[in-house]
Enzyme design. Sequence first.
Site, PDB file in Angstrom:
ATOM      1  N   ALA A  78       0.848  -1.198   0.000  1.00 57.96           N
ATOM      2  CA  ALA A  78       0.000   0.000   0.000  1.00 57.96           C
ATOM      3  C   ALA A  78       0.880   1.242   0.000  1.00 57.96           C
ATOM      4  O   ALA A  78       1.965   1.240   0.588  1.00 57.96           O
ATOM      5  CB  ALA A  78      -0.881  -0.008   1.247  1.00 57.96           C
ATOM      6  N   GLY A 128       0.686  -5.368   0.803  1.00 60.29           N
ATOM      7  CA  GLY A 128      -0.317  -5.560  -0.249  1.00 60.29           C
ATOM      8  C   GLY A 128       0.268  -6.080  -1.555  1.00 60.29           C
ATOM      9  O   GLY A 128      -0.457  -6.644  -2.378  1.00 60.29           O
ATOM     10  N   GLU A 140       0.230  -9.690  -0.972  1.00 60.30           N
ATOM     11  CA  GLU A 140      -1.183 -10.114  -0.983  1.00 60.30           C
ATOM     12  C   GLU A 140      -1.734 -10.199  -2.412  1.00 60.30           C
ATOM     13  O   GLU A 140      -2.522 -11.078  -2.725  1.00 60.30           O
ATOM     14  CB  GLU A 140      -2.022  -9.155  -0.140  1.00 60.30           C
ATOM     15  CG  GLU A 140      -1.713  -9.299   1.347  1.00 60.30           C
ATOM     16  CD  GLU A 140      -2.504  -8.333   2.194  1.00 60.30           C
ATOM     17  OE1 GLU A 140      -2.346  -7.115   1.985  1.00 60.30           O
ATOM     18  OE2 GLU A 140      -3.284  -8.791   3.045  1.00 60.30           O
ATOM     19  N   GLU A 167       3.151  -5.429   7.293  1.00 59.61           N
ATOM     20  CA  GLU A 167       2.211  -4.480   7.902  1.00 59.61           C
ATOM     21  C   GLU A 167       2.468  -4.251   9.377  1.00 59.61           C
ATOM     22  O   GLU A 167       2.328  -3.132   9.885  1.00 59.61           O
ATOM     23  CB  GLU A 167       0.763  -4.981   7.712  1.00 59.61           C
ATOM     24  CG  GLU A 167       0.220  -4.865   6.293  1.00 59.61           C
ATOM     25  CD  GLU A 167       0.563  -6.034   5.393  1.00 59.61           C
ATOM     26  OE1 GLU A 167       1.426  -6.861   5.757  1.00 59.61           O
ATOM     27  OE2 GLU A 167      -0.047  -6.130   4.315  1.00 59.61           O
TER      28      GLU A 167
HETATM   29  N1  COA Z   1       4.419   3.519  -0.073  1.00 60.18           N
HETATM   30  C1  COA Z   1       4.846   4.705  -0.554  1.00 60.18           C
HETATM   31  N2  COA Z   1       6.096   4.908  -1.012  1.00 60.18           N
HETATM   32  C2  COA Z   1       6.939   3.863  -0.990  1.00 60.18           C
HETATM   33  C3  COA Z   1       6.565   2.618  -0.495  1.00 60.18           C
HETATM   34  C4  COA Z   1       5.253   2.466  -0.025  1.00 60.18           C
HETATM   35  N3  COA Z   1       4.783   1.286   0.408  1.00 60.18           N
HETATM   36  N4  COA Z   1       7.630   1.788  -0.577  1.00 60.18           N
HETATM   37  C5  COA Z   1       8.625   2.511  -1.131  1.00 60.18           C
HETATM   38  N5  COA Z   1       8.217   3.764  -1.361  1.00 60.18           N
HETATM   39  C6  COA Z   1       8.992   4.855  -1.964  1.00 60.18           C
HETATM   40  C7  COA Z   1       9.983   5.449  -0.980  1.00 60.18           C
HETATM   41  O1  COA Z   1       9.341   6.396  -0.148  1.00 60.18           O
HETATM   42  C8  COA Z   1      10.979   6.057  -1.929  1.00 60.18           C
HETATM   43  O2  COA Z   1      10.453   7.265  -2.431  1.00 60.18           O
HETATM   44  P1  COA Z   1      11.410   8.588  -2.497  1.00 60.18           P
HETATM   45  O3  COA Z   1      12.455   8.216  -3.514  1.00 60.18           O
HETATM   46  O4  COA Z   1      10.484   9.645  -2.948  1.00 60.18           O
HETATM   47  O5  COA Z   1      11.964   8.762  -1.110  1.00 60.18           O
HETATM   48  C9  COA Z   1      11.015   5.076  -3.089  1.00 60.18           C
HETATM   49  O6  COA Z   1       9.783   4.340  -3.017  1.00 60.18           O
HETATM   50  C10 COA Z   1      12.158   4.078  -3.019  1.00 60.18           C
HETATM   51  O7  COA Z   1      12.099   3.425  -1.775  1.00 60.18           O
HETATM   52  P2  COA Z   1      13.290   3.478  -0.675  1.00 60.18           P
HETATM   53  O8  COA Z   1      12.675   3.256   0.673  1.00 60.18           O
HETATM   54  O9  COA Z   1      14.095   4.714  -0.845  1.00 60.18           O
HETATM   55  O10 COA Z   1      14.146   2.222  -1.140  1.00 60.18           O
HETATM   56  P3  COA Z   1      15.040   1.294  -0.209  1.00 60.18           P
HETATM   57  O11 COA Z   1      15.809   0.441  -1.120  1.00 60.18           O
HETATM   58  O12 COA Z   1      15.784   2.086   0.797  1.00 60.18           O
HETATM   59  O13 COA Z   1      13.972   0.383   0.598  1.00 60.18           O
HETATM   60  C11 COA Z   1      11.992  -0.998   0.881  1.00 60.18           C
HETATM   61  C12 COA Z   1      13.064  -0.458  -0.103  1.00 60.18           C
HETATM   62  C13 COA Z   1      10.960  -1.757   0.057  1.00 60.18           C
HETATM   63  C14 COA Z   1      12.662  -1.914   1.901  1.00 60.18           C
HETATM   64  C15 COA Z   1      11.346   0.208   1.610  1.00 60.18           C
HETATM   65  O14 COA Z   1      10.937   1.154   0.629  1.00 60.18           O
HETATM   66  C16 COA Z   1      10.119  -0.171   2.428  1.00 60.18           C
HETATM   67  O15 COA Z   1      10.252  -0.734   3.487  1.00 60.18           O
HETATM   68  N6  COA Z   1       8.913   0.179   1.899  1.00 60.18           N
HETATM   69  C17 COA Z   1       7.686  -0.046   2.609  1.00 60.18           C
HETATM   70  C18 COA Z   1       7.246  -1.485   2.449  1.00 60.18           C
HETATM   71  C19 COA Z   1       6.034  -1.793   3.296  1.00 60.18           C
HETATM   72  O16 COA Z   1       6.086  -1.848   4.510  1.00 60.18           O
HETATM   73  N7  COA Z   1       4.892  -2.036   2.643  1.00 60.18           N
HETATM   74  C20 COA Z   1       3.686  -2.427   3.289  1.00 60.18           C
HETATM   75  C21 COA Z   1       2.731  -1.291   3.376  1.00 60.18           C
HETATM   76  S1  COA Z   1       1.275  -1.800   4.265  1.00 60.18           S
END
Ligand code: COA
Length: 260
Positions: free
Chosen positions: A66, A111, A114, A134
Amino acid sequence: MSYQTILLEQQDGVATITLNRPDVLNAQNNPMRLELVDAFSRLRGDGAVRVIVVTGAGERAFSAGADIREFLEPPVPTRFREERKRLDYRGEMDRCPQPIIAAIRGYALGGGLELALACDIRIAADDAQLGLTEITLGIIPGGGGTQRLPRLVGRGKALEMILTGARIPAAEALRLGLVERVVAVGELMPAAQALARSIADKAPIALRYAKEAVVSGLGLPLADGLRLENDLSTLLRTTEDRVEGARAFIEKRKPKWSGR
Ligand code: COA
């Protein structure tokens, strides 16, 4: 409907949906959910579509779940509930008679996993990382994860993943039965498309009934599932394609399915 957050292509009976927000690792916002509802509901009514492939754009992610930025606005409960129903693309996926294949590269989190779990077959690239993350945000999976994951990997492993939010690498996902196949990154789309084409080549009604027997049967007691299988296989004995299949075998040629 023209799409802004996904791509939809169709070729030789295979439709491919690509989540297309690579800058945010294909995070799912409401416009994307709405477009997925539209795409899946359109595809499930299209008799020319035999198989659907779902994947993510870019090199880093299937989908990072999400869009967390949407979490910052406190929702009005009733409006949130109604909106979730309207944006429930997984419900549309469940109603698709066609097999759905997930081609997973990079992150499939929250998601994103999922969505992959709502598919029928999952192929992962060897760089894939899968998790229901989550809990790290103070919530729990709400798109089927708590139900579909334990049905695939068992109660203990599902709870371990859901309670810790751990990310599982592709090789372990394969061992757990969370994905069916792991391939090199460059092989992901060719492998998914080859699998899709080999399925799309088969008799159309048989494909649909095979999926119905397995998917509906999983929710039934064994005796009822066996009865469903018997009914569907009996019905298939009445099709023209069943005669064509036998004839092609005897004449040592490729069958020409009519879908009747
Ligand atoms: N929602 C919104 N933006 C997201 C996102 C999410 N779920 N996951 C990644 N992004 C965005 C980041 O904010 C970043 O944007 P920016 O460049 O404007 O700062 C971009 O995508 C790249 O992600 P980044 O976090 O910089 O990459 P990373 O390699 O350091 O880490 C992840 C990658 C996937 C480990 C990390 O982005 C993360 O933990 N994301 C959330 C995953 C999550 O918990 N999803 C479940 C949601 S219920």
